[in-house]
Write a protein that holds these residues in place. Structure first.
Motif, PDB file in Angstrom:
ATOM      1  N   LYS A 299      -6.154  -2.478 -16.897  1.00 25.24           N
ATOM      2  CA  LYS A 299      -7.461  -2.437 -16.243  1.00 25.24           C
ATOM      3  C   LYS A 299      -8.152  -3.803 -16.180  1.00 25.24           C
ATOM      4  CE  LYS A 299      -9.639  -0.841 -20.529  1.00 25.24           C
ATOM      5  NZ  LYS A 299     -10.329   0.305 -21.170  1.00 25.24           N
ATOM      6  N   GLU A 300      -7.712  -4.753 -16.991  1.00 28.50           N
ATOM      7  CA  GLU A 300      -8.299  -6.092 -16.949  1.00 28.50           C
ATOM      8  C   GLU A 300      -7.402  -7.085 -16.214  1.00 28.50           C
ATOM      9  OE1 GLU A 300      -9.426  -7.307 -20.846  1.00 28.50           O
ATOM     10  OE2 GLU A 300     -10.807  -5.628 -21.149  1.00 28.50           O
ATOM     11  N   TYR A 301      -6.325  -6.585 -15.622  1.00 25.84           N
ATOM     12  CA  TYR A 301      -5.422  -7.426 -14.846  1.00 25.84           C
ATOM     13  C   TYR A 301      -5.776  -7.286 -13.363  1.00 25.84           C
ATOM     14  CZ  TYR A 301      -2.565  -8.152 -19.005  1.00 25.84           C
ATOM     15  OH  TYR A 301      -2.124  -8.517 -20.250  1.00 25.84           O
ATOM     16  N   GLY A 302      -5.841  -8.393 -12.657  1.00 25.96           N
ATOM     17  CA  GLY A 302      -6.392  -8.378 -11.315  1.00 25.96           C
ATOM     18  C   GLY A 302      -5.418  -8.470 -10.170  1.00 25.96           C
ATOM     19  N   ASN A 303      -4.094  -8.471 -10.460  1.00 23.25           N
ATOM     20  CA  ASN A 303      -3.126  -8.630  -9.377  1.00 23.25           C
ATOM     21  C   ASN A 303      -1.928  -7.714  -9.631  1.00 23.25           C
ATOM     22  OD1 ASN A 303      -1.566  -9.487  -7.250  1.00 23.25           O
ATOM     23  ND2 ASN A 303      -1.696 -11.666  -7.728  1.00 23.25           N
ATOM     24  N   VAL A 304      -2.107  -6.430  -9.308  1.00 27.42           N
ATOM     25  CA  VAL A 304      -1.095  -5.413  -9.600  1.00 27.42           C
ATOM     26  C   VAL A 304      -0.680  -4.734  -8.297  1.00 27.42           C
ATOM     27  CG1 VAL A 304      -0.570  -3.288 -10.851  1.00 27.42           C
ATOM     28  CG2 VAL A 304      -2.085  -5.004 -11.886  1.00 27.42           C
ATOM     29  N   THR A 305       0.621  -4.633  -8.074  1.00 25.53           N
ATOM     30  CA  THR A 305       1.153  -3.939  -6.902  1.00 25.53           C
ATOM     31  C   THR A 305       2.018  -2.773  -7.364  1.00 25.53           C
ATOM     32  OG1 THR A 305       1.168  -5.922  -5.519  1.00 25.53           O
ATOM     33  CG2 THR A 305       2.621  -4.122  -4.863  1.00 25.53           C
ATOM     34  N   VAL A 306       1.739  -1.584  -6.853  1.00 22.75           N
ATOM     35  CA  VAL A 306       2.529  -0.392  -7.160  1.00 22.75           C
ATOM     36  C   VAL A 306       3.357  -0.037  -5.931  1.00 22.75           C
ATOM     37  CG1 VAL A 306       2.493   2.026  -7.883  1.00 22.75           C
ATOM     38  CG2 VAL A 306       0.725   0.448  -8.712  1.00 22.75           C
ATOM     39  N   LEU A 307       4.665   0.036  -6.093  1.00 20.60           N
ATOM     40  CA  LEU A 307       5.567   0.394  -5.000  1.00 20.60           C
ATOM     41  C   LEU A 307       6.036   1.828  -5.203  1.00 20.60           C
ATOM     42  CD1 LEU A 307       7.685  -2.903  -4.874  1.00 20.60           C
ATOM     43  CD2 LEU A 307       5.717  -2.287  -3.447  1.00 20.60           C
ATOM     44  N   GLU A 308       5.655   2.705  -4.304  1.00 18.32           N
ATOM     45  CA  GLU A 308       5.971   4.122  -4.409  1.00 18.32           C
ATOM     46  C   GLU A 308       6.855   4.530  -3.229  1.00 18.32           C
ATOM     47  OE1 GLU A 308       6.656   7.903  -4.756  1.00 18.32           O
ATOM     48  OE2 GLU A 308       5.723   6.788  -6.411  1.00 18.32           O
ATOM     49  N   LYS A 309       8.007   5.127  -3.530  1.00 18.34           N
ATOM     50  CA  LYS A 309       8.986   5.432  -2.483  1.00 18.34           C
ATOM     51  C   LYS A 309       8.551   6.574  -1.568  1.00 18.34           C
ATOM     52  CE  LYS A 309      11.833   8.683  -5.137  1.00 18.34           C
ATOM     53  NZ  LYS A 309      13.194   8.979  -5.637  1.00 18.34           N
ATOM     54  N   SER A 310       7.670   7.460  -2.044  1.00 23.33           N
ATOM     55  CA  SER A 310       7.238   8.593  -1.229  1.00 23.33           C
ATOM     56  C   SER A 310       5.883   8.292  -0.597  1.00 23.33           C
ATOM     57  CB  SER A 310       7.151   9.860  -2.090  1.00 23.33           C
ATOM     58  OG  SER A 310       6.022   9.803  -2.951  1.00 23.33           O
ATOM     59  N   GLU A 311       5.327   9.305   0.060  1.00 24.42           N
ATOM     60  CA  GLU A 311       4.032   9.124   0.715  1.00 24.42           C
ATOM     61  C   GLU A 311       2.868   9.595  -0.146  1.00 24.42           C
ATOM     62  OE1 GLU A 311       4.262  13.345   3.219  1.00 24.42           O
ATOM     63  OE2 GLU A 311       4.492  11.419   4.242  1.00 24.42           O
ATOM     64  N   ARG A 312       3.158   9.946  -1.411  1.00 24.35           N
ATOM     65  CA  ARG A 312       2.124  10.490  -2.276  1.00 24.35           C
ATOM     66  C   ARG A 312       2.220   9.896  -3.674  1.00 24.35           C
ATOM     67  NH1 ARG A 312       4.496  14.168  -5.717  1.00 24.35           N
ATOM     68  NH2 ARG A 312       2.549  15.163  -6.237  1.00 24.35           N
ATOM     69  N   PHE A 313       1.101   9.967  -4.413  1.00 20.97           N
ATOM     70  CA  PHE A 313       1.107   9.576  -5.822  1.00 20.97           C
ATOM     71  C   PHE A 313       1.187  10.841  -6.679  1.00 20.97           C
ATOM     72  CE2 PHE A 313      -3.368   9.965  -4.521  1.00 20.97           C
ATOM     73  CZ  PHE A 313      -3.850  10.858  -5.472  1.00 20.97           C
TER      74      PHE A 313
END
Length: 531
Positions: free
Chosen positions: A294-308
């Motif tokens: 939560k204190e990190y400012g540059n995070v990318t999440v790669l999700e293979k589907s269209e939903r979380f």
């Protein structure tokens, strides 16, 4: 001796004894949680240091095509096997990952006629322990009654919703996912349309798409030391593995493992300005993106589907009178062990205590009726997990001592393999044989429901270590709670399901513009330094 045979003073004494024992134990767990943030697990090899070279990730999306980005570190929040062909594993990683065993979990939502009689309607949940992990239907939950304690399906309503569960471990011969799903669908169809089958449903209609996913990756009895081997490699090659394969299947264990991994390894290796990639937007990925980072400012999440949400799948459907019914095809229950995690979720704004409700229709009443029915040895009967009153207290205090002796108070796993290696022979027994050896045979019926029915392996096959990870003393206390506090279950569920928690997690980190979630992102290649 039953509660009815005790005087009020005797009953109060036993209740106080049990409560004092669990309170004293939980205070030691909380102390361990606090000290764990400052203490080292003492298993990090000297080589687990941040490497200067970046991690390069290639991924493809329908809109942008093939992209390549560089990151300082990658967190693998999906099961490692899902990256085979896209990421080369080290020898240490391969040595552990190839030993993991998986099962497949298949759930279907069915709309069908409500039960014929009130007696049948009382039974919100059915389970069949005889067929666990064989591909046959092993569970069915009627969703309205399961979430509405004390009320029945409205009289003017004819149809209701049922979640049907099937699970199969290591199909032989191996099948493709589609072949396996087709076979499981065939088994399901035959069962719910057979009037002589315990899972028969009248006029069934399938709602939406069934849910198919891998479930509970775990080691066999001779390989359990690899749980710690996997912890040893965390941080090497700028990589952290944070999925359920590292500890246990449930959200709780992913959270506890993540807390420990972040506090004791990650935050000392990577400052807050680092560029971080997370592979997968299931519970593990979202916990890291929204809470640990939560204190990190540059995070990318790669999700293979269209939903979380990963294995969470909450759906809303209406009865004919307009009543909204929450249906859970994935993550569902909360045991007493979830308490500290839910308090953390509440503090983070993901969860409101008012959204938590008792499971089963009679939890709030005296003189409870049972709401579960189980099939065992070919016969269907109302579930009976009650214990002798005095024995329940004695077993609880005995289990606390035994559990702490073997497992310590760090969660979800002891600090080191060396710490518990003296108990190796016990931990390699099946959980059922372990319980019998240590005098807890009376608990087996309850644990068939609390452990095996949840899909965490058969009691007569799964190594005792996994049983001890799941059945902590507070869970044990919940199991015997029907005897000690007069309730049929201390297991609970969420009024609106699990999906809103992950929805709030996504909102919290994306609104702050420190996390970017890329959906339909097919990862084609991960190149790590030193691999």
């Amino acid at each position: 001796m039953s509660a009815a045979e005790l005087s009020e003073d005797e009953k109060k004494w036993y209740e106080k004894t049990a409560q004092n024992a669990i309170n004293e134990y939980l205070s030691r767990v909380e102390e361990a949680r606090g000290s764990a943030k400052a203490a080292s697990l003492q298993v990090t090899p000297p080589s687990a240091k941040k490497t200067v070279e970046p991690v390069k990730i290639e991924y493809e999306t329908p809109d942008a095509g093939l992209l390549e980005e560089e990151f300082d570190v990658v967190l693998i929040a999906c099961q490692p096997e899902q990256l085979e062909g896209a990421m080369k594993f080290t020898q240490s990683e391969e040595a552990s990952f190839q030993l993991l065993r998986n099962s497949w979990f298949f759930t279907t939502l069915v709309k069908a006629k409500k039960p014929h009689s009130q007696n049948e309607e009382d039974l919100s949940e059915w389970g069949n322990w005889d067929v666990a992990l064989t591909g046959n239907i092993q569970g069915r939950r009627e969703e309205y009654n399961a979430r509405n304690p004390g009320s029945y399906i409205p009289a003017n309503v004819e149809d209701t919703y049922y979640t049907v569960y099937q699970q199969e471990e290591n199909p032989v011969p191996p099948e493709t996912v589609q072949q396996l799903q087709t076979r499981l669908e065939s088994i399901r169809d035959a069962s719910i349309n057979d009037q002589n089958n315990n899972f028969f449903l009248r006029d069934p209609e399938y709602i939406g798409e069934p849910w198919m996913s891998t479930y509970f990756p775990h080691f066999g009895s001779q390989d359990i030391e690899h749980i710690w081997s996997m912890y040893n490699i965390q941080g090497q090659n700028n990589t952290f593995y944070v999925s359920s394969a590292m500890c246990f299947e449930s959200v709780l264990h992913v959270y506890e493992y993540g807390c420990r991994l972040f506090d004791q390894k990650f935050k000392s290796m990577y400052p807050k300005d680092q560029k971080i990639a997370i592979i997968g937007a299931g519970p593990a990925g979202l916990l890291w993106a929204s809470m640990f980072l939560k204190e990190y400012g540059n995070v990318t999440v790669l999700e293979k589907s269209e939903r979380f949400g990963g294995k969470t799948r909450t759906e809303h459907h209406l009865l004919s009178d307009g009543t909204d019914v929450v249906c859970e095809l994935g993550t569902c229950y909360l045991s007493p062990a979830y308490e500290h995690m839910m308090l953390d979720f509440q503090a983070a704004g993901f969860f409101n205590r008012r959204d938590e409700i008792g499971l089963g229709k009679y939890n709030f009443f005296q003189g409870h009726k049972e709401w579960r029915k189980v099939v065992s040895n070919g016969r269907a009967n109302a579930f009976n997990g009650s214990l002798n009153y005095v024995q329940a207290v004695q077993d609880l205090t005995k289990y606390i001592k035994l559990h702490q002796t073997i497992m310590g108070v760090n969660r979800p796993i002891p600090s080191t393999w060396r710490q518990i290696s003296a108990h190796q022979a016990d931990l390699q027994l099946s959980f059922k044989k372990f319980l019998e050896k240590h005098g807890f045979k009376s608990l087996i019926t309850s644990l068939l429901y609390a452990y095996q029915h949840q899909g965490y392996g058969r009691l007569d096959e799964i190594p005792a270590l996994y049983g001890l990870i799941w059945v902590t003393p507070e869970v044990f206390h919940g199991i015997v709670g029907n005897t000690l506090v007069g309730q049929p279950s201390m297991v609970r569920c969420l009024k609106e399901g699990w999906h809103p928690i992950w929805e709030e997690a996504v909102r919290s980190c994306t609104n702050a513009k420190r996390v970017r979630i890329v959906y339909n992102a097919h990862v084609t290649k991960i190149t790590r330094p030193g691999v």
